[in-house]
Design an enzyme around this catalytic site. Structure first.
Site, PDB file in Angstrom:
ATOM      1  N   GLY A  10       9.388  10.046  16.874  1.00  0.00           N
ATOM      2  CA  GLY A  10       8.143   9.768  16.174  1.00  0.00           C
ATOM      3  C   GLY A  10       7.250   8.872  16.998  1.00  0.00           C
ATOM      4  O   GLY A  10       7.588   7.705  17.236  1.00  0.00           O
ATOM      5  N   GLY A  15       5.393   4.231  16.543  1.00  0.00           N
ATOM      6  CA  GLY A  15       6.163   4.626  17.712  1.00  0.00           C
ATOM      7  C   GLY A  15       5.462   4.273  19.007  1.00  0.00           C
ATOM      8  O   GLY A  15       6.068   3.702  19.936  1.00  0.00           O
ATOM      9  N   GLU A 130      14.329  -3.849   9.600  1.00  0.00           N
ATOM     10  CA  GLU A 130      13.348  -4.898   9.312  1.00  0.00           C
ATOM     11  C   GLU A 130      11.950  -4.331   9.079  1.00  0.00           C
ATOM     12  O   GLU A 130      11.192  -4.828   8.238  1.00  0.00           O
ATOM     13  CB  GLU A 130      13.305  -5.909  10.460  1.00  0.00           C
ATOM     14  CG  GLU A 130      12.413  -7.108  10.207  1.00  0.00           C
ATOM     15  CD  GLU A 130      12.899  -7.986   9.064  1.00  0.00           C
ATOM     16  OE1 GLU A 130      12.177  -8.054   8.051  1.00  0.00           O
ATOM     17  OE2 GLU A 130      13.976  -8.578   9.177  1.00  0.00           O
ATOM     18  N   GLU A 191      -4.463   6.957   2.796  1.00  0.00           N
ATOM     19  CA  GLU A 191      -4.240   8.303   3.307  1.00  0.00           C
ATOM     20  C   GLU A 191      -5.155   9.301   2.598  1.00  0.00           C
ATOM     21  O   GLU A 191      -5.694   9.030   1.525  1.00  0.00           O
ATOM     22  CB  GLU A 191      -2.780   8.714   3.069  1.00  0.00           C
ATOM     23  CG  GLU A 191      -1.757   7.793   3.701  1.00  0.00           C
ATOM     24  CD  GLU A 191      -1.701   7.927   5.209  1.00  0.00           C
ATOM     25  OE1 GLU A 191      -2.179   8.951   5.739  1.00  0.00           O
ATOM     26  OE2 GLU A 191      -1.184   7.005   5.866  1.00  0.00           O
ATOM     27  N   ASP A 202       5.423   3.902  -2.940  1.00  0.00           N
ATOM     28  CA  ASP A 202       5.696   3.177  -1.694  1.00  0.00           C
ATOM     29  C   ASP A 202       6.241   1.783  -1.987  1.00  0.00           C
ATOM     30  O   ASP A 202       7.243   1.357  -1.402  1.00  0.00           O
ATOM     31  CB  ASP A 202       4.413   3.090  -0.861  1.00  0.00           C
ATOM     32  CG  ASP A 202       4.587   2.256   0.398  1.00  0.00           C
ATOM     33  OD1 ASP A 202       5.162   2.770   1.371  1.00  0.00           O
ATOM     34  OD2 ASP A 202       4.152   1.092   0.400  1.00  0.00           O
ATOM     35  N   LYS A 206      10.228   0.047  -1.302  1.00  0.00           N
ATOM     36  CA  LYS A 206      10.476  -1.257  -0.677  1.00  0.00           C
ATOM     37  C   LYS A 206      11.213  -2.198  -1.633  1.00  0.00           C
ATOM     38  O   LYS A 206      12.110  -2.936  -1.217  1.00  0.00           O
ATOM     39  CB  LYS A 206       9.143  -1.868  -0.226  1.00  0.00           C
ATOM     40  CG  LYS A 206       8.438  -1.045   0.853  1.00  0.00           C
ATOM     41  CD  LYS A 206       7.008  -1.513   1.053  1.00  0.00           C
ATOM     42  CE  LYS A 206       6.272  -0.630   2.048  1.00  0.00           C
ATOM     43  NZ  LYS A 206       4.831  -0.968   2.155  1.00  0.00           N
TER      44      LYS A 206
END
Length: 429
Positions: A10, A15, A130, A191, A202, A206
């Site tokens: 990615g 990335g 992390e 988005e 989302d 988390k």
């Protein structure tokens, strides 16, 4: 010194950011890791895209799974995204092939974290993540290491920068949700399909990860209560300010006598609380340990630099040989999740009704609330418009969620109530 050789799947924003960071900070990272960390192989969908970093000399794999068996790769970094498909397959194959895994993939961990952690433990391999929660805020490290001696009672935070940005602009510019969302999409803060962000998914991914770490429990994502911000209006934000609150989308995980409460929803936060002042795309997390007391962390929750920083922090740990159990303790020590139903939540509530301004309306509403054992702390109504629609805001004392929902179901059936009542839970002062 033998370098730690990294294969990255990615090459999007994060990335490319990892490749850039490892190159620009090579001397510092080598000093802190005890040996060089170098990218040797990559995989992405488009070979020809300009990513703003040099990929010269790197091995390119069209199939990301090839990274798991590449003899030139010591550790696999999964930055593909998504809870299933290539990301899940690569994570499983990397661990099966004896490669440590670093991922920024919160959906993958929220839905498959227990199985992946078992695979990592069985193979005695690090699984580091992390970057999966709150970008550049080192909340995973704080929970797994800094607060390891504590019994954590509560985790609460702003875990989605898109929602926090939208709510901030709505408050500052007194604009409606749809208008601000469109601007956020134009600016790249949201988005093209913003559903995962604005519907709370989302943040829920988390929160599931944080709860698993904080409470030493196996993750059961289906047990989370999840609401987003679509129904928050500019009017709600005005009333919140008048009452001394700011509206934030919060993820909250807390221990109770009945079990663990896990929920993502908009909340009225007193302006005196530090988390109320966290605006824009920033994230924040409040952790409460029995010996540490409250620990408040704030920073950028997304973006190339902060997220790449978190990925590289994990790589430095692996290079050093630092290995901590995925969920902070052995899999055999994790408890089964015992989640309290949302209907049993006790909270104060902000209720906004749009009603026809006519005699008897308030009496009908308060009678229904009385029937369900709900008492009121205060009421707000701005002006009078006889015969027209007006907003009425009711603030309740602490009561149970199921009682409030039952009362609102009856209130919404009154002829004088013109739309579904709005409900926002109130955080304690």
């Amino acid at each position: 010194m033998k370098p730690l050789r990294v294969g990255i799947a990615g090459l999007g924003t994060v990335g490319a950011g990892v490749v850039k960071l490892l190159a620009q900070q090579a001397e510092l990272i080598t000093a802190r890791a005890g040996r060089p960390i170098t990218v040797t192989a990559v995989s992405a969908r488009d070979r020809n895209r300009d990513r703003g970093v040099s990929l010269d000399g790197l091995i390119w794999h069209d199939d990301p799974l090839a990274l798991a068996w590449d003899e030139n790769v010591d550790v696999v970094v999964e930055l593909i995204g998504g809870s299933d498909g290539p990301a899940k397959a690569l994570a499983e194959k990397a661990l099966a092939a004896g490669r440590p895994l670093v991922t920024a993939n919160k959906a993958l961990l929220a839905l498959h974290g227990t199985a992946l952690a078992q695979a990592a433990e069985d193979a005695s391999l690090p699984l580091a993540y992390e970057a999966a929660v709150a970008g550049g805020i080192p909340v995973i490290k704080v929970l797994r290491e800094g607060l390891a001696a504590n019994r954590v009672s509560r985790v609460a935070g702003i875990l989605n920068g898109t929602c926090n940005y939208i709510l901030t602009i709505m408050r500052e510019e007194k604009r409606d949700f749809g208008d601000v969302l469109a601007d956020a999409q134009r600016l790249g803060y949201a988005e093209a399909d913003p559903s995962f962000d604005i519907d709370g998914v989302d943040a829920a991914h988390k929160l599931a990860i944080l709860a698993g770490l904080a409470f030493g429990q196996k993750i059961d994502f289906s047990s989370l209560h999840v609401e987003g911000i679509r129904r928050i209006s500019a009017l709600d934000i005005v009333f919140a300010q008048e009452l001394g609150y700011r509206i934030k989308l919060l993820g909250i995980a807390e221990r109770t006598e009945a079990g663990i409460s896990l929920r993502v929803h908009p909340a009225m936060v007193p302006v005196s609380k530090p988390i109320a002042t966290v605006d824009g795309v920033f994230n924040a997390v409040l952790l409460e340990g029995d010996f540490s007391g409250p620990v408040f962390l704030q920073g950028r929750g997304a973006g190339e630099g902060p997220t790449a920083s978190a990925v590289v922090a994990d790589l430095i740990d692996i290079a050093r040989g630092n290995q901590i159990p995925v969920w902070g303790m052995a899999q055999s020590k994790l408890a089964e999740a015992r989640v309290v139903p949302m209907a049993h939540l006790t909270s104060a509530y902000f209720l906004r009704l749009m009603v026809v301004d006519q005699p008897g309306v308030l009496a009908d509403v308060t009678a229904i609330l009385r029937d369900h054992g709900i008492s009121l702390e205060s009421m707000l109504q701005h002006g009078r418009k006889p015969g027209e629609a007006v907003p009425i805001v009711l603030v309740t004392h602490e009561t149970r969620e199921d009682a409030v929902n039952a009362a609102l179901a009856r209130i919404s059936m009154l002829e004088s109530v013109l739309e579904a009542p709005a409900l926002i839970r109130i955080e304690p002062k």
